[in-house]
Enzyme design. Structure first.
Site, mmCIF file in Angstrom:
data_model
loop_
_atom_site.group_PDB
_atom_site.id
_atom_site.type_symbol
_atom_site.label_atom_id
_atom_site.label_comp_id
_atom_site.label_asym_id
_atom_site.label_seq_id
_atom_site.Cartn_x
_atom_site.Cartn_y
_atom_site.Cartn_z
ATOM 1 N N TYR A 111 42.006 59.056 33.846
ATOM 2 C CA TYR A 111 41.862 60.696 33.719
ATOM 3 C C TYR A 111 42.747 60.858 32.476
ATOM 4 C CZ TYR A 111 43.162 65.476 34.744
ATOM 5 O OH TYR A 111 43.064 66.852 34.660
ATOM 6 N N GLU A 168 34.714 70.519 39.642
ATOM 7 C CA GLU A 168 35.109 71.491 38.492
ATOM 8 C C GLU A 168 33.697 71.533 37.734
ATOM 9 O OE1 GLU A 168 37.817 71.582 34.824
ATOM 10 O OE2 GLU A 168 38.772 71.118 36.568
ATOM 11 N N ASP A 218 39.338 68.910 38.439
ATOM 12 C CA ASP A 218 40.218 68.016 37.799
ATOM 13 C C ASP A 218 41.676 67.934 38.457
ATOM 14 O OD1 ASP A 218 38.426 67.522 35.987
ATOM 15 O OD2 ASP A 218 39.433 68.199 34.378
#
Length: 848
Positions: free
Chosen positions: A367, A50, A148
């Site tokens: 995350y 990303e 992501d």
């Protein structure tokens, strides 16, 4: 999409076993062979991250020496690693879809394209062009989505491929790299367990629904409302959105509650008792079911209690019981943002940015864009390993949890049923260096919760003492920390701040009584913390953490998008930040009022919007279809546009309850008052809603004020006089020029030069000021949000200091403070009261 060949599957299985074996014998910082890790068949594998930084992290794990660094990508014999820069592709603007949409006209609505054409984001065309060449290369047979691991990452990747390949994926195998953290070990594990593209179809469907639903509601709503508002003159852009506007409705509804709130005066009665030489305090109360009512709304009743109990003896009863306080669950993003706002005043956007940096740049936490507060049930061993790597002041607590074997598989922490795509935010075991102060605060919060969740509850001893004097009851409550439990991780080892002196006998004498006057308070403004809570539960006030967690699926937005929604409300000038408070502007009130009058539930109902989010979650799980969801959105769009087109504000006209004024009828619509002789007064003026009484005074006297609570377009609070000028227009008056001042009667003499002082519309001035002499003085009627009454001004003019005035509000800190006022050389000066000395009572520590 093409599937992998049998040869590819065999190669992948062998690679996975080989990598797994290496993982068991090597440290997390070692790299793995690119060929063995990502070679899933003949041809080259293209990995799309990303962001550039993530692409570099992937290359490092795959073996940087094997890669040649090109300008837009890295390439080895088997693998190409490139990147997006966020959203490289987006749904086209209406004007790019059809010529007829170039003008924002009601006649072109609703816009319901059969397909949603994609266009390149202008700022990142170069990288998209580079990716296009890589994707189209004939030797690229496998494309890995390393964006992501969530709904938006899926959308970014799919839109790029769709834009480049126009839906023709033949010859390309799609894989998904799903990373929970950015440590080398986690990246390596993700490569060893790549998912097939087909497994991501439901997530992709939900992502497309989100994107297209936002386009349909946002574009049609914004254009429709802009066309409606612009019909009154000018071009008034009125942005709205599927999640943004219902969130705004929550804020405006709370402000309406505050504006309609009527404070009630009440009293409390506090007593000091002597129990055989031991003094303690109690507050009058009466039991009302399970509640203890301490407020008295009848002053005569207060006087009765004081008269009855003064100097009298009473009986004392006391009960004690233990209580436990458990540590909260691990953090998801919303809870982390909420607590960071409460503790440090960080905005949701700031906390997300920090959490993303800790995950992506420092590799220190997992995350962040997660809605889970649990870990996988097979994660006990990794948790113990991570606890063993904690350093610094928290290390001893991590060691304690391990030594006492407190890390066990409990549902509060380890529960597969409460994990969707990602688990809770926890440390990775990487102890970062060079953190900023803000990053260190968030990292410490995450580490503290990660350790504390395994500690036993804090144990308290709660004491309730009831003193009865002449039939009146007084309550004394104490709470002593017996065992800090998890609170030790947060630096709390003891707490005797609310302990009560030991009881000596069953009687006590009343040695002092005091009544305190106060007023009931309106609901508090939303802060980002409380707004995030309301978004999480779709506008419902849910204090209980477990119940709130159960409602998460029906919340407004997702943990990943809520910060951006709040920022959009601020940038669109619907909300201003005032310290921690989120204050709606006049523009916000106008929008929500009109939407409610239009009966557009799609943009005013948090519950309905929350239900759409829930349905998208169901699409991700395969329990709802994309087609059915979008049919509902299209129906909503049609209804919304129909209601906007058919709405006339005149249809809401009625005679105002306070009409007539000065013999003239006053008419009211959803947004304004209009008199029969043509004076128009909007209900919200300068961000402040005038009450019917204030409107009446303004129409009667053609002026009112000065009033507090107005706000500039930038959100700054100000005070002003409001007048109706000679053209029957509303106008603010701040300061009057000496030659324009109309003075009233003399109220005193200037202590500077003895000149007479007069009251004016906006303040108080001396005659020497009117003559523009240097010794002239001018004093305001409103100072930092407080009215300076005539009595206060007379006190100042006499050279005396005023009584303590409570509730000034600092322009710099936005905090309230109390102060005395006095005049020095014609200027108002603040004098602050000394800090109150509190004697040792209830076992409290001595004042320092």
């Amino acid at each position: 999409m093409a599937t992998t060949t049998k040869k590819a599957t065999t190669t992948k299985t062998t690679a996975t076993k080989t990598a797994a074996k290496k993982t068991a014998t090597k440290t997390a910082t070692k790299t793995v062979s690119a060929k063995k890790t990502v070679d899933v068949g003949e041809g080259k594998t293209l990995i799309i991250a990303e962001k550039p930084s993530v692409a570099l992290d992937l290359v490092r794990v795959l073996g940087q020496k094997n890669f040649k660094n090109e300008k837009t990508h890295y390439e080895s014999d088997t693998t190409i690693v490139s990147h997006a820069i966020g959203h490289l592709v987006e749904i086209a603007d209406p004007k790019e879809i059809d010529e007829k949409y170039k003008k924002w006209e009601m006649s072109t609505l609703p816009m319901l394209p059969k397909e949603f054409p994609l266009v390149a984001t202008p700022a990142t065309r170069g990288q998209l062009s580079a990716l296009s060449k890589l994707i189209k290369r004939k030797d690229v047979t496998t494309i890995v989505n390393a964006c992501d691991a969530g709904r938006e990452g899926e959308l970014i990747f799919f839109y790029i491929l769709q834009y480049v390949l126009k839906g023709k994926f033949t010859g390309k195998t799609i894989k998904r790299l799903w990373m929970q953290s950015m440590t080398p070990a986690a990246i390596k594990e993700a490569f060893e367990n790549m998912r097939d593209g087909a497994e991501m179809e439901n997530l992709k469907a939900a992502a497309l629904c989100r994107s297209e639903a936002d386009w349909l509601i946002g574009m049609n709503g914004s254009r429709g409302l802009t066309a409606y508002n612009s019909s009154m003159g000018g071009f008034q852009v009125t942005p709205c959105g599927r999640v943004q506007t219902p969130t705004l409705a929550i804020i405006v509804n709370r402000e309406e509650e505050r504006l309609q709130f009527v404070p009630q005066k009440f009293w409390t009665v506090e007593a000091e008792f002597d129990n055989d030489g031991s003094h303690y305090q109690g507050k009058w109360f009466v039991a009302d079911g399970k509640e203890k009512q301490k407020q008295i709304f009848d002053e005569a009743r207060v006087k009765e209690i004081l008269a009855k109990c003064k100097g009298k003896a009473g009986t004392v009863e006391e009960t004690s019981a233990p209580s436990l306080q458990k540590c909260g669950p691990l953090y998801d993003l919303t809870t982390l943002q909420r607590e960071a706002n409460n503790r440090f005043g960080f905005s949701a956007k700031t906390t997300l940015s920090i959490a993303q940096a800790l995950y992506e740049r420092h590799k220190a936490t997992t995350y962040p864009r997660t809605d889970s507060r649990c870990l996988p049930e097979d994660y006990v061993a990794p948790v113990k390993a991570t606890l063993g790597k904690i350093e610094g002041p928290l290390a001893k607590f991590a060691e304690t949890a391990l030594k006492n074997n407190w890390v066990v598989k409990t549902p509060k922490v380890f529960d597969n049923s409460k994990i969707s795509d990602h688990f809770a935010i926890i440390p990775t075991g990487v102890m970062p260096s060079g953190l900023t102060e803000a990053e260190q605060k968030i990292f410490t919060m995450i580490c503290q919760r990660f350790i504390a969740v395994f500690f036993p509850p804090a144990k308290y001893e709660n004491t309730t003492r009831v003193t009865t004097v002449e039939g009146e009851t007084f309550l004394t409550e104490g709470k002593v920390l017996i065992d800090p439990g998890f609170k030790a991780v947060y630096g709390k080892d003891s707490d005797d701040e609310s302990s009560i002196p030991a009881l000596k006998g069953k009687s006590a004498k009343t040695v002092a009584l005091e009544e305190k006057e106060d007023f009931t308070k309106p609901p508090a403004h939303y802060t980002e913390s409380t707004l995030l809570s309301m978004m999480e539960s779709a506008g419902k006030l849910v204090e209980d953490e477990e119940l709130r967690d159960a409602m998460k699926e029906r919340g407004l937005g997702t943990p990943a998008t809520r910060a951006a929604i709040i920022e959009k409300l601020v940038s669109d000038k619907y909300v201003v930040r005032d310290g921690k408070d989120m204050i709606p502007t006049a523009k916000a009130f106008d929008l929500i009022k009109v939407l409610k009058a239009m009966d557009i539930e799609a943009l005013t109902s948090p519950e309905l919007t929350g239900n759409w989010e829930y349905k998208m979650e169901q699409i991700e799980k395969g329990k709802e279809t994309r087609e059915k969801f979008m049919e509902g959105i299209v129906d909503m769009t049609r209804t919304m546009v129909k209601n906007i087109k058919g709405f006339k504000e005149e249809s809401t006209t009625g005679e105002a309850p306070f009409s007539p004024v000065n013999g003239k009828k006053v008419f009211e619509t959803v947004s304004r008052y209009t008199t029969e002789d043509g004076i128009v007064i909007r209900k919200m003026i300068g961000g402040k809603r005038l009450t019917p009484e204030e409107i009446t005074e303004l129409l009667t006297n053609r002026k009112i004020g000065p009033l507090t609570g107005f706000r500039s377009k930038r959100g700054a609070e100000f005070s002003a006089v409001v007048i109706i000028n000679d053209e029957n227009k509303i106008e603010f008056v701040f300061d009057e020029k000496p030659e324009e001042v109309e003075v009233g009667a003399e109220i005193g003499k200037s202590p500077v030069d003895g000149a007479a002082v007069y009251e004016t519309m906006t303040g108080y001035v001396s005659e020497s000021y009117l003559k523009k002499e240097p010794s002239g003085i001018t004093l305001p009627k409103i100072l930092l949000g407080k009215e300076l009454t005539l009595d206060i001004i007379k006190t100042l003019l006499s050279g005396e200091k005023t009584a303590l005035i409570k509730g000034f509000r600092s322009n710099k800190t936005h905090r309230n403070f109390d102060a005395y006022l006095k005049l020095e050389k014609g200027k108002i000066k603040f004098e602050f009261p000394p800090r109150e000395f509190k004697p040792r009572r209830f076992g409290k520590k001595k004042a320092e």
